[in-house]
Motif scaffolding. Structure first.
Motif, PDB file in Angstrom:
ATOM      1  N   ARG A  81      42.041  31.564  58.332  1.00  0.00           N
ATOM      2  CA  ARG A  81      41.968  32.776  57.501  1.00  0.00           C
ATOM      3  C   ARG A  81      40.684  33.522  57.789  1.00  0.00           C
ATOM      4  NH1 ARG A  81      42.911  29.509  52.537  1.00  0.00           N
ATOM      5  NH2 ARG A  81      43.773  28.202  54.175  1.00  0.00           N
ATOM      6  N   ASP A  82      40.603  34.749  57.274  1.00  0.00           N
ATOM      7  CA  ASP A  82      39.399  35.557  57.500  1.00  0.00           C
ATOM      8  C   ASP A  82      38.216  35.046  56.693  1.00  0.00           C
ATOM      9  OD1 ASP A  82      40.760  37.226  59.251  1.00  0.00           O
ATOM     10  OD2 ASP A  82      41.369  38.612  57.663  1.00  0.00           O
ATOM     11  N   GLU A  83      38.476  34.579  55.471  1.00  0.00           N
ATOM     12  CA  GLU A  83      37.398  34.122  54.599  1.00  0.00           C
ATOM     13  C   GLU A  83      37.782  32.783  53.977  1.00  0.00           C
ATOM     14  OE1 GLU A  83      36.574  37.116  51.729  1.00  0.00           O
ATOM     15  OE2 GLU A  83      35.760  38.542  53.195  1.00  0.00           O
ATOM     16  N   TYR A  84      36.778  31.971  53.708  1.00  0.00           N
ATOM     17  CA  TYR A  84      36.978  30.665  53.076  1.00  0.00           C
ATOM     18  C   TYR A  84      36.289  30.657  51.713  1.00  0.00           C
ATOM     19  CZ  TYR A  84      38.796  29.110  57.543  1.00  0.00           C
ATOM     20  OH  TYR A  84      39.572  28.975  58.676  1.00  0.00           O
ATOM     21  N   PRO A  85      36.779  29.836  50.771  1.00  0.00           N
ATOM     22  CA  PRO A  85      36.225  29.854  49.407  1.00  0.00           C
ATOM     23  C   PRO A  85      34.717  29.609  49.409  1.00  0.00           C
ATOM     24  CG  PRO A  85      38.243  28.558  49.484  1.00  0.00           C
ATOM     25  CD  PRO A  85      37.897  28.874  50.901  1.00  0.00           C
ATOM     26  N   PRO A  86      33.935  30.529  48.857  1.00  0.00           N
ATOM     27  CA  PRO A  86      32.470  30.384  48.860  1.00  0.00           C
ATOM     28  C   PRO A  86      31.996  29.082  48.229  1.00  0.00           C
ATOM     29  CG  PRO A  86      33.082  32.612  48.233  1.00  0.00           C
ATOM     30  CD  PRO A  86      34.351  31.817  48.269  1.00  0.00           C
ATOM     31  N   ALA A  87      32.657  28.632  47.157  1.00  0.00           N
ATOM     32  CA  ALA A  87      32.231  27.400  46.498  1.00  0.00           C
ATOM     33  C   ALA A  87      32.396  26.196  47.422  1.00  0.00           C
ATOM     34  CB  ALA A  87      33.026  27.187  45.211  1.00  0.00           C
ATOM     35  N   VAL A  88      33.467  26.200  48.225  1.00  0.00           N
ATOM     36  CA  VAL A  88      33.691  25.111  49.170  1.00  0.00           C
ATOM     37  C   VAL A  88      32.624  25.136  50.256  1.00  0.00           C
ATOM     38  CG1 VAL A  88      35.276  24.168  50.889  1.00  0.00           C
ATOM     39  CG2 VAL A  88      36.162  25.019  48.705  1.00  0.00           C
ATOM     40  N   LEU A  89      32.330  26.314  50.768  1.00  0.00           N
ATOM     41  CA  LEU A  89      31.306  26.433  51.802  1.00  0.00           C
ATOM     42  C   LEU A  89      29.949  25.958  51.290  1.00  0.00           C
ATOM     43  CD1 LEU A  89      32.211  29.922  53.358  1.00  0.00           C
ATOM     44  CD2 LEU A  89      32.977  27.652  54.062  1.00  0.00           C
ATOM     45  N   LEU A 111      36.461  26.382  59.098  1.00  0.00           N
ATOM     46  CA  LEU A 111      35.767  26.320  57.815  1.00  0.00           C
ATOM     47  C   LEU A 111      34.314  25.911  58.017  1.00  0.00           C
ATOM     48  CD1 LEU A 111      36.993  25.014  54.419  1.00  0.00           C
ATOM     49  CD2 LEU A 111      34.804  24.225  55.290  1.00  0.00           C
ATOM     50  N   LEU A 112      34.091  24.902  58.864  1.00  0.00           N
ATOM     51  CA  LEU A 112      32.722  24.464  59.108  1.00  0.00           C
ATOM     52  C   LEU A 112      31.922  25.560  59.801  1.00  0.00           C
ATOM     53  CD1 LEU A 112      30.801  22.146  58.701  1.00  0.00           C
ATOM     54  CD2 LEU A 112      31.543  21.194  60.890  1.00  0.00           C
ATOM     55  N   GLY A 113      32.559  26.291  60.712  1.00  0.00           N
ATOM     56  CA  GLY A 113      31.872  27.411  61.341  1.00  0.00           C
ATOM     57  C   GLY A 113      31.460  28.462  60.339  1.00  0.00           C
ATOM     58  N   ALA A 114      32.298  28.668  59.323  1.00  0.00           N
ATOM     59  CA  ALA A 114      31.988  29.673  58.300  1.00  0.00           C
ATOM     60  C   ALA A 114      30.784  29.287  57.453  1.00  0.00           C
ATOM     61  CB  ALA A 114      33.208  29.903  57.418  1.00  0.00           C
ATOM     62  N   THR A 115      30.439  27.997  57.426  1.00  0.00           N
ATOM     63  CA  THR A 115      29.244  27.584  56.680  1.00  0.00           C
ATOM     64  C   THR A 115      27.956  27.907  57.431  1.00  0.00           C
ATOM     65  OG1 THR A 115      29.112  25.360  57.678  1.00  0.00           O
ATOM     66  CG2 THR A 115      30.518  25.629  55.720  1.00  0.00           C
ATOM     67  N   GLY A 116      28.073  28.177  58.730  1.00  0.00           N
ATOM     68  CA  GLY A 116      26.896  28.395  59.558  1.00  0.00           C
ATOM     69  C   GLY A 116      26.309  27.116  60.123  1.00  0.00           C
ATOM     70  N   LEU A 117      26.877  25.975  59.752  1.00  0.00           N
ATOM     71  CA  LEU A 117      26.313  24.692  60.176  1.00  0.00           C
ATOM     72  C   LEU A 117      26.583  24.371  61.640  1.00  0.00           C
ATOM     73  CD1 LEU A 117      27.175  22.577  57.008  1.00  0.00           C
ATOM     74  CD2 LEU A 117      24.915  23.409  57.708  1.00  0.00           C
ATOM     75  N   LEU A 118      27.485  25.113  62.275  1.00  0.00           N
ATOM     76  CA  LEU A 118      27.745  24.891  63.692  1.00  0.00           C
ATOM     77  C   LEU A 118      26.888  25.770  64.596  1.00  0.00           C
ATOM     78  CD1 LEU A 118      31.627  24.417  63.818  1.00  0.00           C
ATOM     79  CD2 LEU A 118      29.839  22.679  63.981  1.00  0.00           C
ATOM     80  N   ASP A 119      26.077  26.635  64.023  1.00  0.00           N
ATOM     81  CA  ASP A 119      25.209  27.477  64.841  1.00  0.00           C
ATOM     82  C   ASP A 119      24.253  26.605  65.646  1.00  0.00           C
ATOM     83  OD1 ASP A 119      26.495  29.522  63.595  1.00  0.00           O
ATOM     84  OD2 ASP A 119      24.743  30.283  62.502  1.00  0.00           O
TER      85      ASP A 119
END
Length: 320
Positions: A81-89, A111-119
């Motif tokens: 999806r385009d966006e993931y639940p902010p609380a989950v992130l 989802l993990l990429g959306a957290t920024g943790l894969l940068d």
């Protein structure tokens, strides 16, 4: 120590990938010598139904607060999806900062990429999604070919079965080969596939239009054990070497020598899986000539040696 495992669900959960995490960490296998895991299924709103991708629902028992105690946070595949639940992130970021290991299966990497943790971190995902993933998360160090990537506290895996490989690898890393082998035996899967193996995406015969190179390509596949120079192939196709090279690149996307090498590796794979032929004989019938040359090309294309591939994928014991 790996004791508490929490898997995070959102709408659009892929049941197989979720089931992989459940199968490895959620079943009591203490009678087989596997230490028990405290397995927790959580979501932003526990007790509410979440939709699976196959037209069914699931109701997680726990909220995101359990991530605060998890040694491992497992992120299965979801519909992208385009966006993931902010609380989950936020909960995943907090768990990571506290020291939890993170593991994704297939599209869970989004989802993990959306957290920024894969940068800046090495990672992978399913081969079908690599272009979209690279576009959305350009700071991630994506390896599109391998089965899984162990980057310390973050483990990412490619599609479906490679999630099993990643989970068993983590068990082996944290608890030793005994528990990992015991789980694999119960699941009736190979106990170990190296993460550096390619995702085994087949390179089938390309669709060709009329008056194309299809007759030549078919003939080449039927004569893998013969030597093929560009000049000899051009004579057979009744083309100049220059024209052959241009049309070959247009229709197959590569050179004649690279194409025939790929077809030889694919044929070797089939023989390793389905026959009891020895490595020397496979090298000969596939056109590599010698076992060392077969090993060189096979390892470069597939990521493992022919014997390691056979041990993992042979349909029956080839006796060699």
């Amino acid at each position: 120590m790996l004791r508490t495992v929490a898997t995070v669900l959102i709408d659009g959960v892929a049941p197989f990938e979720f089931g992989v995490v459940c199968e490895v960490f959620g079943i009591d296998r203490t009678e087989d010598g596997v230490p028990p895991f405290d397995f927790l299924v959580c979501a932003e709103r526990p007790g509410e139904r979440l939709r699976l991708t196959v037209g069914a629902d699931i109701v997680p028992d726990h909220g995101l607060d359990v991530l605060a105690e998890a040694d491992l946070v497992a992120i299965p595949a979801y519909a992208i999806r385009d966006e993931y639940p902010p609380a989950v992130l936020d909960a995943v970021r907090t768990a990571s900062a506290r020291g939890a290991t993170l593991l994704t299966v297939c599209s869970g990497a989004f989802l993990l990429g959306a957290t920024g943790l894969l940068d800046g971190r090495r990672c992978t995902t399913h081969w079908r999604h690599v272009d979209e993933f690279a576009q959305r998360f350009p700071a991630a160090v994506l390896d599109p070919d391998v089965l899984f990537v162990d980057d310390g506290d973050i483990i990412t895996s490619a599609g479906t079965a490679s999630g099993i490989d990643a989970c068993l690898h983590l068990v082996r890393r944290e608890l030793g080969s005994g528990p990992a082998t015991a789980i694999a035996r119960r699941m009736v899967v190979p106990p170990q596939r190296d993460g550096g193996q390619r995702q085994f995406v087949a390179a089938p015969m390309p669709d060709c239009e009329a008056e194309s190179l299809e007759p030549l390509l078919t003939w080449m596949v039927d004569h893998l054990d013969s030597e093929h120079s560009v000049a000899s192939l051009a004579r057979r196709a009744q083309l100049s070497t220059r024209t052959l090279a241009r049309r070959f690149a247009a229709e197959t996307g590569t050179t004649p020598q690279r194409w025939i090498s790929t077809q030889r590796v694919l044929h070797a794979r089939r023989l390793l899986e389905e026959s009891a032929m020895g490595i020397d004989e496979i090298a000969r019938v596939c056109g590599f000539g010698t076992a060392p040359l077969l090993r060189h090309h096979f390892r470069r294309a597939v990521g493992v040696t022919p014997m390691d591939y056979r041990r993992t994928f042979a349909l029956s014991d080839p006796g060699c």
